[in-house]
Write a protein that holds these residues in place. Structure first.
Motif, PDB file in Angstrom:
ATOM      1  N   LYS A   1      36.425  48.959  38.741  1.00 11.21           N
ATOM      2  CA  LYS A   1      35.144  49.680  38.849  1.00 11.21           C
ATOM      3  C   LYS A   1      34.078  48.787  39.497  1.00 11.21           C
ATOM      4  CE  LYS A   1      32.153  52.930  38.137  1.00 11.21           C
ATOM      5  NZ  LYS A   1      32.224  54.149  38.942  1.00 11.21           N
ATOM      6  N   LEU A   2      34.075  47.521  39.087  1.00 16.04           N
ATOM      7  CA  LEU A   2      33.114  46.574  39.680  1.00 16.04           C
ATOM      8  C   LEU A   2      33.375  46.456  41.185  1.00 16.04           C
ATOM      9  CD1 LEU A   2      30.849  44.485  39.020  1.00 16.04           C
ATOM     10  CD2 LEU A   2      32.661  42.777  38.810  1.00 16.04           C
ATOM     11  N   GLN A   3      34.643  46.340  41.548  1.00 12.85           N
ATOM     12  CA  GLN A   3      35.011  46.229  42.968  1.00 12.85           C
ATOM     13  C   GLN A   3      34.549  47.456  43.750  1.00 12.85           C
ATOM     14  OE1 GLN A   3      39.107  45.155  43.791  1.00 12.85           O
ATOM     15  NE2 GLN A   3      39.109  46.411  45.632  1.00 12.85           N
ATOM     16  N   GLU A   4      34.815  48.629  43.201  1.00 10.28           N
ATOM     17  CA  GLU A   4      34.416  49.869  43.887  1.00 10.28           C
ATOM     18  C   GLU A   4      32.896  49.936  44.049  1.00 10.28           C
ATOM     19  OE1 GLU A   4      38.158  52.468  42.149  1.00 10.28           O
ATOM     20  OE2 GLU A   4      36.152  52.813  41.349  1.00 10.28           O
ATOM     21  N   THR A   5      32.199  49.463  43.037  1.00 12.53           N
ATOM     22  CA  THR A   5      30.724  49.509  43.091  1.00 12.53           C
ATOM     23  C   THR A   5      30.209  48.546  44.161  1.00 12.53           C
ATOM     24  OG1 THR A   5      30.787  49.966  40.728  1.00 12.53           O
ATOM     25  CG2 THR A   5      28.645  49.462  41.666  1.00 12.53           C
ATOM     26  N   VAL A   6      30.792  47.353  44.204  1.00  8.61           N
ATOM     27  CA  VAL A   6      30.390  46.390  45.239  1.00  8.61           C
ATOM     28  C   VAL A   6      30.757  46.940  46.622  1.00  8.61           C
ATOM     29  CG1 VAL A   6      30.786  44.072  46.165  1.00  8.61           C
ATOM     30  CG2 VAL A   6      30.572  44.390  43.688  1.00  8.61           C
ATOM     31  N   GLU A   7      31.958  47.500  46.748  1.00  8.78           N
ATOM     32  CA  GLU A   7      32.425  48.029  48.042  1.00  8.78           C
ATOM     33  C   GLU A   7      31.492  49.128  48.571  1.00  8.78           C
ATOM     34  OE1 GLU A   7      36.396  49.146  47.056  1.00  8.78           O
ATOM     35  OE2 GLU A   7      37.260  47.344  47.976  1.00  8.78           O
ATOM     36  N   HIS A   8      30.923  49.872  47.673  1.00 13.63           N
ATOM     37  CA  HIS A   8      29.994  50.938  48.052  1.00 13.63           C
ATOM     38  C   HIS A   8      28.862  50.391  48.940  1.00 13.63           C
ATOM     39  CE1 HIS A   8      27.155  54.257  47.550  1.00 13.63           C
ATOM     40  NE2 HIS A   8      26.272  53.365  47.139  1.00 13.63           N
ATOM     41  N   PHE A   9      28.467  49.140  48.697  1.00 18.92           N
ATOM     42  CA  PHE A   9      27.381  48.531  49.478  1.00 18.92           C
ATOM     43  C   PHE A   9      27.896  47.877  50.768  1.00 18.92           C
ATOM     44  CE2 PHE A   9      25.670  48.821  45.183  1.00 18.92           C
ATOM     45  CZ  PHE A   9      24.429  49.386  45.431  1.00 18.92           C
ATOM     46  N   ASN A  10      29.212  47.700  50.852  1.00 19.74           N
ATOM     47  CA  ASN A  10      29.861  47.124  52.038  1.00 19.74           C
ATOM     48  C   ASN A  10      29.236  45.790  52.477  1.00 19.74           C
ATOM     49  OD1 ASN A  10      31.741  47.058  54.088  1.00 19.74           O
ATOM     50  ND2 ASN A  10      30.440  48.198  55.507  1.00 19.74           N
ATOM     51  N   PRO A  11      29.142  44.814  51.567  1.00 22.25           N
ATOM     52  CA  PRO A  11      28.490  43.543  51.924  1.00 22.25           C
ATOM     53  C   PRO A  11      29.398  42.643  52.768  1.00 22.25           C
ATOM     54  CG  PRO A  11      29.390  43.382  49.711  1.00 22.25           C
ATOM     55  CD  PRO A  11      29.654  44.796  50.180  1.00 22.25           C
ATOM     56  N   ASP A  12      28.746  41.753  53.519  1.00 21.70           N
ATOM     57  CA  ASP A  12      29.506  40.706  54.218  1.00 21.70           C
ATOM     58  C   ASP A  12      29.944  39.623  53.240  1.00 21.70           C
ATOM     59  OD1 ASP A  12      28.969  41.837  56.786  1.00 21.70           O
ATOM     60  OD2 ASP A  12      26.945  40.972  56.690  1.00 21.70           O
ATOM     61  N   LEU A  13      29.154  39.430  52.191  1.00 21.43           N
ATOM     62  CA  LEU A  13      29.388  38.326  51.251  1.00 21.43           C
ATOM     63  C   LEU A  13      29.060  38.770  49.826  1.00 21.43           C
ATOM     64  CD1 LEU A  13      29.842  35.119  51.121  1.00 21.43           C
ATOM     65  CD2 LEU A  13      27.350  34.982  51.087  1.00 21.43           C
ATOM     66  N   VAL A  14      29.845  38.302  48.873  1.00 15.62           N
ATOM     67  CA  VAL A  14      29.548  38.518  47.449  1.00 15.62           C
ATOM     68  C   VAL A  14      29.265  37.153  46.839  1.00 15.62           C
ATOM     69  CG1 VAL A  14      30.385  39.425  45.244  1.00 15.62           C
ATOM     70  CG2 VAL A  14      31.080  40.530  47.395  1.00 15.62           C
ATOM     71  N   ALA A  15      28.088  37.008  46.224  1.00 17.24           N
ATOM     72  CA  ALA A  15      27.693  35.726  45.634  1.00 17.24           C
ATOM     73  C   ALA A  15      27.644  35.855  44.114  1.00 17.24           C
ATOM     74  CB  ALA A  15      26.326  35.292  46.167  1.00 17.24           C
ATOM     75  N   LEU A  16      28.444  35.029  43.433  1.00 17.20           N
ATOM     76  CA  LEU A  16      28.391  34.965  41.971  1.00 17.20           C
ATOM     77  C   LEU A  16      27.327  33.930  41.622  1.00 17.20           C
ATOM     78  CD1 LEU A  16      32.239  34.897  41.150  1.00 17.20           C
ATOM     79  CD2 LEU A  16      30.761  36.879  41.600  1.00 17.20           C
ATOM     80  N   ALA A  17      26.214  34.376  41.061  1.00 14.67           N
ATOM     81  CA  ALA A  17      25.092  33.474  40.764  1.00 14.67           C
ATOM     82  C   ALA A  17      24.864  33.469  39.253  1.00 14.67           C
ATOM     83  CB  ALA A  17      23.843  33.919  41.518  1.00 14.67           C
ATOM     84  N   GLY A  18      25.753  32.750  38.555  1.00 11.79           N
ATOM     85  CA  GLY A  18      25.686  32.776  37.103  1.00 11.79           C
ATOM     86  C   GLY A  18      26.379  34.000  36.532  1.00 11.79           C
ATOM     87  N   PHE A  19      27.430  34.438  37.199  1.00 15.75           N
ATOM     88  CA  PHE A  19      28.234  35.564  36.699  1.00 15.75           C
ATOM     89  C   PHE A  19      29.314  34.956  35.800  1.00 15.75           C
ATOM     90  CE2 PHE A  19      31.616  38.837  37.179  1.00 15.75           C
ATOM     91  CZ  PHE A  19      30.886  39.931  36.746  1.00 15.75           C
ATOM     92  N   MET A  20      29.290  35.318  34.513  1.00 16.31           N
ATOM     93  CA  MET A  20      30.050  34.541  33.530  1.00 16.31           C
ATOM     94  C   MET A  20      31.394  35.158  33.119  1.00 16.31           C
ATOM     95  SD  MET A  20      28.179  31.955  33.550  1.00 16.31           S
ATOM     96  CE  MET A  20      28.811  30.895  32.250  1.00 16.31           C
ATOM     97  N   LYS A  21      31.845  36.152  33.869  1.00 22.32           N
ATOM     98  CA  LYS A  21      33.171  36.722  33.583  1.00 22.32           C
ATOM     99  C   LYS A  21      34.183  36.239  34.630  1.00 22.32           C
ATOM    100  CE  LYS A  21      32.623  39.990  30.232  1.00 22.32           C
ATOM    101  NZ  LYS A  21      31.327  39.507  29.766  1.00 22.32           N
ATOM    102  N   ILE A  22      35.415  36.056  34.187  1.00 22.17           N
ATOM    103  CA  ILE A  22      36.468  35.681  35.130  1.00 22.17           C
ATOM    104  C   ILE A  22      36.971  36.953  35.810  1.00 22.17           C
ATOM    105  CG2 ILE A  22      38.789  34.710  35.320  1.00 22.17           C
ATOM    106  CD1 ILE A  22      37.989  32.895  32.929  1.00 22.17           C
ATOM    107  N   LEU A  23      37.030  36.901  37.127  1.00 22.69           N
ATOM    108  CA  LEU A  23      37.460  38.069  37.895  1.00 22.69           C
ATOM    109  C   LEU A  23      38.960  38.008  38.142  1.00 22.69           C
ATOM    110  CD1 LEU A  23      34.422  38.000  40.281  1.00 22.69           C
ATOM    111  CD2 LEU A  23      34.983  39.881  38.725  1.00 22.69           C
ATOM    112  N   PRO A  24      39.663  39.128  37.984  1.00 23.16           N
ATOM    113  CA  PRO A  24      41.118  39.105  38.163  1.00 23.16           C
ATOM    114  C   PRO A  24      41.504  38.974  39.642  1.00 23.16           C
ATOM    115  CG  PRO A  24      40.361  41.326  37.682  1.00 23.16           C
ATOM    116  CD  PRO A  24      39.166  40.441  37.574  1.00 23.16           C
ATOM    117  N   PRO A  25      42.772  38.614  39.910  1.00 20.27           N
ATOM    118  CA  PRO A  25      43.218  38.367  41.287  1.00 20.27           C
ATOM    119  C   PRO A  25      42.935  39.524  42.248  1.00 20.27           C
ATOM    120  CG  PRO A  25      44.899  37.653  39.736  1.00 20.27           C
ATOM    121  CD  PRO A  25      43.818  38.300  38.927  1.00 20.27           C
TER     122      PRO A  25
END
Ligand code: GRF
Length: 194
Positions: A70-94
């Motif tokens: 769901k997080l991926q789909e939400t980010v994809e909706h914005f179609n960014p060139d870059l995703v920056a984790l700035a104090g994101f404290m969850k481990i993201l799966p492969p």
């Protein structure tokens, strides 16, 4: 213009520094959206700058994979060139990492590969070392193991505790985050070749 989605979990001081930096018309970076894994204080910074926000709460999903999808789909909706984790404290799966890396970066409050994980500053002080630092790296499938983009040393002072040391490190994290994102935008940094 480099478009960026920023993910946070906490106070978002790194995010705020980035939002301030991108106010300048000379900075070819646009923050498309800011997301979090819960009710993060830092989302208010995005509101202040008129940047859309979203929350994908881990607790609302039965497992990490469905949450990350769901997080991926939400980010994809914005179609960014870059995703920056700035104090994101969850481990993201492969699956998430493979979708965005190497255009997926993270900041970390130590001189990686020393002291990876969620308690870098506490672990640094417990180890009794005299020097630590700030790192920005490409996210890979491990925890804080990806290729290092920029790093800066920070001295541990006598009497430092977690808040004092962390705050000194964060001053450098903010600069490294901004330098990296502007470097990518200006094509001085090629994340595929780090
Ligand atoms: C930073 O030190 C980052 O390295 C760590 O969490 C902190 C986030 O700080 N993972 P802030 O929310 O940007 O103030």
């Amino acid at each position: 213009m480099l478009s960026v989605v920023v993910l946070i979990s906490g106070t978002g001081s790194n995010l705020l520094a980035l939002l301030k930096a991108t106010e300048s018309p000379l900075v070819p970076v646009r923050i498309l959206a800011v997301g979090s894994d819960g009710p993060a204080l830092g989302l208010a910074h995005a509101d202040l700058y008129g940047v859309p926000t979203f929350v994908v709460e881990r607790s609302r999903f039965p497992d990490r994979e469905s949450w990350a999808k769901k997080l991926q789909e939400t980010v994809e909706h914005f179609n960014p060139d870059l995703v920056a984790l700035a104090g994101f404290m969850k481990i993201l799966p492969p699956a998430f990492v493979n979708r965005f890396s190497p255009n997926l970066i993270n900041i970390h409050a130590s001189l990686l590969p020393l002291f990876p994980g969620a308690n870098a500053v506490r672990d640094t002080l417990a180890a009794g070392v005299s020097e630590t630092g700030a790192t920005i790296h490409v996210v890979d499938a491990g925890v804080d193991t990806g290729p290092i983009i920029l790093q800066r040393k920070v001295q541990v002072m006598p009497g430092d505790d977690v808040p004092t040391l962390h705050e000194r490190i964060k001053v450098h994290e903010r600069e490294l985050l901004i330098d990296t994102i502007i470097g990518v935008a200006e094509k001085r940094i090629d994340l595929a070749k780090i």
